[in-house]
Design an enzyme around this catalytic site. Structure first.
Site, short mmCIF file in Angstrom:
data_model
loop_
_atom_site.label_atom_id
_atom_site.label_comp_id
_atom_site.label_asym_id
_atom_site.label_seq_id
_atom_site.Cartn_x
_atom_site.Cartn_y
_atom_site.Cartn_z
N CYS A 33 35.21 37.61 45.29
CA CYS A 33 36.33 37.22 46.36
C CYS A 33 37.65 37.80 46.26
O CYS A 33 38.59 37.73 47.21
CB CYS A 33 36.17 35.91 46.62
SG CYS A 33 36.93 34.73 45.30
N CYS A 103 34.88 28.38 43.39
CA CYS A 103 36.11 28.21 43.81
C CYS A 103 36.75 26.97 42.73
O CYS A 103 37.58 27.13 41.95
CB CYS A 103 36.66 27.78 44.86
SG CYS A 103 35.74 28.66 46.47
FE1 FES Z 1 36.73 32.67 45.85
FE2 FES Z 1 37.37 30.64 47.07
S1 FES Z 1 36.07 32.14 47.97
S2 FES Z 1 37.90 31.20 45.11
#
Ligand code: FES
Length: 143
Positions: A33, A103
């Site tokens: 991400c 996360c």
């Molecule tokens: Fe990767 Fe939240 S989407 S840390």
């Protein structure tokens, strides 16, 4: 989709910022991400975490989990801080949607990376603490 606690910590994150001359600093990132998290720890002579601050360049859940993680480790010994796992952070936030579990993992990894930095600087061993895999050095990233 998000609990009230997640929304609260996202809208009003606790302990945002840096600690100057921190006892330990850890920076981790998630390659998928692209989110980055940095944790700062101020630890006293008795190995108690006096203060914990964070900077997160990432999604809302990353902000909320960092914020909760800083609250959970403050006042704990470095050994007790090892119990602040991503599961503990998620529980304290009344859960996260499955796609956001990573996360909370970032929050756990950032704390571990900061503890690792502290342990290395002070030549101590924290039981169960492993060298962080995803540590990103200061030069590589500007948070
Ligand atoms: Fe990767 Fe939240 S989407 S840390």
């Amino acid at each position: 989709m998000y609990s009230e606690k997640v929304m609260d910590h996202f809208n009003h994150p606790r302990n945002v910022g840096e600690i100057e001359n921190a006892s330990g600093v850890g920076t981790v990132g998630n390659a998928k991400c692209g989110d980055i998290m940095r944790m700062y720890l101020d630890i006293d002579d008795n190995q108690i975490i006096r203060e914990c601050k964070f900077k997160t360049f990432g999604c809302g859940a990353a902000v909320a989990t960092s914020s909760m993680a800083t609250e959970l480790v403050t006042g704990k010994s470095v050994q007790e801080a090892m119990q602040v796992t991503n599961k503990a952070v998620m529980e304290a936030l009344d859960g996260l949607p499955p796609v956001k579990v990573h996360c909370s993992l970032l929050a756990e990894e950032a704390i571990h990376a900061a503890l690792w930095d502290y342990a290395k600087k002070n030549d101590i061993i924290i039981d169960g603490l492993k060298e962080p895999k995803a540590d990103i050095s200061e030069e590589e990233v500007e948070v």
